[in-house]
Design an enzyme around this catalytic site. Sequence first.
Site, mmCIF file in Angstrom:
data_model
loop_
_atom_site.group_PDB
_atom_site.id
_atom_site.type_symbol
_atom_site.label_atom_id
_atom_site.label_comp_id
_atom_site.label_asym_id
_atom_site.label_seq_id
_atom_site.Cartn_x
_atom_site.Cartn_y
_atom_site.Cartn_z
ATOM 1 N N GLU A 39 0.802 -1.226 0.000
ATOM 2 C CA GLU A 39 0.000 0.000 0.000
ATOM 3 C C GLU A 39 0.831 1.270 0.000
ATOM 4 O O GLU A 39 0.535 2.215 -0.728
ATOM 5 C CB GLU A 39 -0.926 0.049 1.238
ATOM 6 C CG GLU A 39 -1.968 -1.016 1.290
ATOM 7 C CD GLU A 39 -1.501 -2.190 2.116
ATOM 8 O OE1 GLU A 39 -2.344 -2.906 2.621
ATOM 9 O OE2 GLU A 39 -0.274 -2.384 2.248
ATOM 10 N N ASP A 85 -2.066 -5.328 3.154
ATOM 11 C CA ASP A 85 -2.338 -5.670 4.558
ATOM 12 C C ASP A 85 -3.179 -6.935 4.704
ATOM 13 O O ASP A 85 -3.997 -7.249 3.828
ATOM 14 C CB ASP A 85 -3.045 -4.504 5.256
ATOM 15 C CG ASP A 85 -2.107 -3.348 5.534
ATOM 16 O OD1 ASP A 85 -0.883 -3.565 5.508
ATOM 17 O OD2 ASP A 85 -2.587 -2.228 5.770
ATOM 18 N N ASP A 130 -5.920 -7.918 6.045
ATOM 19 C CA ASP A 130 -7.309 -7.821 6.485
ATOM 20 C C ASP A 130 -8.208 -7.657 5.270
ATOM 21 O O ASP A 130 -7.756 -7.720 4.130
ATOM 22 C CB ASP A 130 -7.486 -6.652 7.463
ATOM 23 C CG ASP A 130 -7.089 -5.307 6.866
ATOM 24 O OD1 ASP A 130 -6.716 -5.263 5.675
ATOM 25 O OD2 ASP A 130 -7.136 -4.295 7.587
ATOM 26 N N GLU A 145 -9.739 -5.062 4.065
ATOM 27 C CA GLU A 145 -9.418 -3.902 3.232
ATOM 28 C C GLU A 145 -8.158 -4.157 2.408
ATOM 29 O O GLU A 145 -8.075 -3.767 1.242
ATOM 30 C CB GLU A 145 -9.237 -2.665 4.119
ATOM 31 C CG GLU A 145 -9.495 -1.354 3.432
ATOM 32 C CD GLU A 145 -10.954 -1.164 3.057
ATOM 33 O OE1 GLU A 145 -11.209 -0.351 2.146
ATOM 34 O OE2 GLU A 145 -11.831 -1.814 3.651
ATOM 35 N N TYR A 160 0.473 -6.007 13.090
ATOM 36 C CA TYR A 160 -0.585 -5.251 12.412
ATOM 37 C C TYR A 160 -1.585 -4.691 13.412
ATOM 38 O O TYR A 160 -2.028 -5.393 14.320
ATOM 39 C CB TYR A 160 -1.295 -6.154 11.402
ATOM 40 C CG TYR A 160 -2.188 -5.397 10.461
ATOM 41 C CD1 TYR A 160 -1.698 -4.334 9.716
ATOM 42 C CD2 TYR A 160 -3.532 -5.741 10.321
ATOM 43 C CE1 TYR A 160 -2.509 -3.631 8.853
ATOM 44 C CE2 TYR A 160 -4.357 -5.055 9.449
ATOM 45 C CZ TYR A 160 -3.847 -3.992 8.721
ATOM 46 O OH TYR A 160 -4.653 -3.300 7.865
ATOM 47 N N ARG A 180 -4.693 -3.366 13.053
ATOM 48 C CA ARG A 180 -6.148 -3.461 12.860
ATOM 49 C C ARG A 180 -6.557 -4.914 13.057
ATOM 50 O O ARG A 180 -6.491 -5.719 12.135
ATOM 51 C CB ARG A 180 -6.551 -2.952 11.479
ATOM 52 C CG ARG A 180 -6.320 -1.453 11.317
ATOM 53 C CD ARG A 180 -6.812 -0.926 9.985
ATOM 54 N NE ARG A 180 -6.616 0.508 9.907
ATOM 55 C CZ ARG A 180 -5.517 1.097 9.427
ATOM 56 N NH1 ARG A 180 -4.521 0.331 8.997
ATOM 57 N NH2 ARG A 180 -5.400 2.403 9.402
ATOM 58 N N HIS A 209 -5.927 -12.358 12.855
ATOM 59 C CA HIS A 209 -4.533 -12.025 13.129
ATOM 60 C C HIS A 209 -4.223 -12.195 14.603
ATOM 61 O O HIS A 209 -5.061 -12.559 15.398
ATOM 62 C CB HIS A 209 -4.241 -10.578 12.723
ATOM 63 C CG HIS A 209 -4.993 -10.134 11.515
ATOM 64 N ND1 HIS A 209 -4.876 -10.766 10.307
ATOM 65 C CD2 HIS A 209 -5.894 -9.141 11.339
ATOM 66 C CE1 HIS A 209 -5.669 -10.168 9.426
ATOM 67 N NE2 HIS A 209 -6.306 -9.193 10.027
#
Length: 905
Positions: free
Chosen positions: A7, A80, A82, A84, A303, A305, A350
């Site tokens: 990202e 990432d 997740d 998103e 991470y 989130r 996670h």
Amino acid sequence: MDVVVVESPAKASTINRYLGDDFHVLASYGHVRDLPPKDGSVRPDDDFAMSWQTDGRSDKHIADIIKALKGADRLVLATDPDREGEAISWHVLEELRRRGALAGKAVARVTFNEITRKAVLEAMAEPRDLDQRLIDAYLARRALDYLVGFTLSPVLWRKLPGSRSAGRVQSVALRLICTREAEIEAFKAREYWSVEATLATRSDETVAARLTHLNGKRLDRFDLDNSEAAEAAAAMVRGAALRTGEIETRQVRRTPQPPFSTSTLQQEASRKLGFSATHTMRVAQRLYEGVVVDGERTGLITYMRTDSITLSGDAVGQCRSLIASDFGKDYLPAVARAYRTKAKNAQEAHEAIRPADLRRKPGSVAGALDNDQRRLYDLIWRRTLASQMENAVFDQVSVDIAGGDGQVTLRATGQTLVFDGFLRLYEEGRDDTPAQGDGDDDGARLPKLTRGESLATREVTPTQHFTQPPPRFTEASLVRRMEELGIGRPSTYASIMQVLQDRDYVRLDRRRFVPEDRGRLVTAFLERFFQRYVQYDFTADLEEQLDDVSGGREDWQDVLRRFWEAFAQAVEQTSGLTITEVLDALDGDLGPHFFPADEEGTFNPRACPLCGGRLTLKLGRNGAFIGCEKYPECRHTEPLHVRRKDSATTEALPRELGKAESGAVIAVRRGPYGLYLQQGDAEDKASLKRVSLPKHLEPDQVTLEEAQALLALPRTLGAHPESGKAIDAGIGRFGPYIRHDGRYVSLKGDDDVLTIGINRAVDLLASAPAGRGQAAALRDLGGHPDDEKPVTIHKGRYGPYVKHGRTNATIPGDLDLDTLTMEQAVALLAARQARQGKTRSKVKAKGKVKAGPKAKAKAKSKTKAKSKAKPKTKAAVKATASAPGSAAPQQTRSGDASGGDPTPS
């Protein structure tokens, strides 16, 4: 050669160092596609098909990826881990396929929970395919949010002028804040008394005790509800011969809290560090993406989130090793602790948020971190290690103390720490302290007592208390409440709270959320006409359905069909609503707030000060206001405010506070843009001073000293330690601010424009997010070879850029921000200036086009009409200037116009 897409450029730079020359790592700069911001981008009638588009910035990043792929064998999507992140990878893949850039190329997806050399290399060795279930969950959420926003917001704009957009989850969070405020306003304080006694043992040690039984019966909270009853009870205690009764001793163990999830990190950072949720996530992002430690950039935390509170086996092993070596075996449990989340709808894909390497103690990396990074890393490190430590142990003692006749009984409690355990390293913060009188006095230590021991009465004190209303939400308590209800996802809480503030639906006052009148109107409208969609259970149930999509148990289009059928019908039903119906509903729901009853009965908040008619809520093109129901016969209007006697009402203003040293009168006034302070006469423009009254100051409570200090703004706090330039504090169009070198930062929360100091101001300037035209410099390259003016590197809205004077030049993605040289920067700036020069030449050439006959006739007509307009007489001008509430507050910050919506008439 493999092309790896992540990202962010910071993440790309770190990973490229780990992977070496056989890999080319590029950044997508977040999502490369999104739904166009117009109606029809999601089509329910076409099975919820979506139209996606890229913007110019994304086109450039996609072009860079396509260029890199020309000589590559494989595309590796490493965004990432997740939902998103999965969606970003999917968008990149779909756009590359659409442009025909993947012919003959293999595609792989890898994820890692921490940006360390070991984690990245292990992930590259275990590639997988894209997870379609996570992509479907993303599509469902994106379509839902789009459909609610683009369907409900126009209804708000038509039926409730002045309101902003309505989001699916933001509206429910706003309802929580508004409902709590209504509970506070409806709260009636109730008096009650307690009786405390100080007693003495034979050895003259003191014991604090509280009366629990009177006349042989247990006292309820409100049994002593006045001073007479409390004093009578105290007299009975004073006259009793007190002896100790049953002594209860027990051992209590406290277990440590689990490691951080996203929501608990936001809560603790708010309580302990004073960080907003947005700032917490921004700092955590930098710790995750990496800093330079021991000559190599590496990620310091996993991470950030995540809903999970579990730790990997390696992390648990590191914790236990550190605990044994640094604290001793007494602090190490026999068995490693395992945690499982209790949060509703939790997603545990996670690990918990933890240090990537627990052996990196906060002190060893402090030199590589700024102040906020250091404090947050220390919080995460301590919480993680403490979660695997031994329990804290307390001895609790409770003693009943009774009179000989059994008419009075008191109770003394005490607690002694036997073994500190995890408390040696970490103790969780609290949102609110207990109300006085509801006491938590278990922390007092009792002297050694024996049953039947006589105690002398030293002092008996009746104490008055009042019940307290429920507290307003802090960021921490709001996050916790949303998580308890299953509203939204923890990764979105920061943006939810920020959006509510950006739309002026709520404000933070002393770190607590206060709903603005605009927010209360929107909530009242939604509760009346879209009640189902702001219900907590409905929103939580929808979250469960979306989680079922990500788990493969639901089809995402089926979820959307069920939602859309009922929602579209609800929207259709509001299309026939008249403004009168909306006003009647809002006036009924919000009338008690804006027109509170006067307990003394001497003031009618609904009475029009001009004609005696009834005041009600009205709607104009600029939003809601207060007006007389006898309109148009009576044209009295007031800005939206709570009408109380002698407070913020038209008949109570202007309110004179006193005189300045010059003899000019200082008064609180109300204008079309709200409350303001004025010094001097409106007719004497030379000496006239005006400034908006800050929201936290009530017009009936502001003092002359406060008014003089506000009118003297802006004030200079001192020189910035780095630039040497002055930092000023003042009040402008958008409220209180600090200013440094042309850059403005708004003051919010506990920061007061009159008391803020230089150190706090420097901290705010350093931590404020980059705004348009005011991004903080990442690096200073030095003076430009031509004029010695500074050349600096910044991160802006559209990516990194280099700045010199008024020239900003975008830094291409293939250049490293950490190694960019002055020569490269000068070349970028020169190219930018050359393009600007060509553009200006074209604009100038276009500007010389001769005006046609129609344009000349139109200009002539305007001039003629203007000359016929009658000028105002001197009397009319004077009447306008002196009319009550007609003057808008002039801001002390030069060049600012008055803020806010004008009062409709």
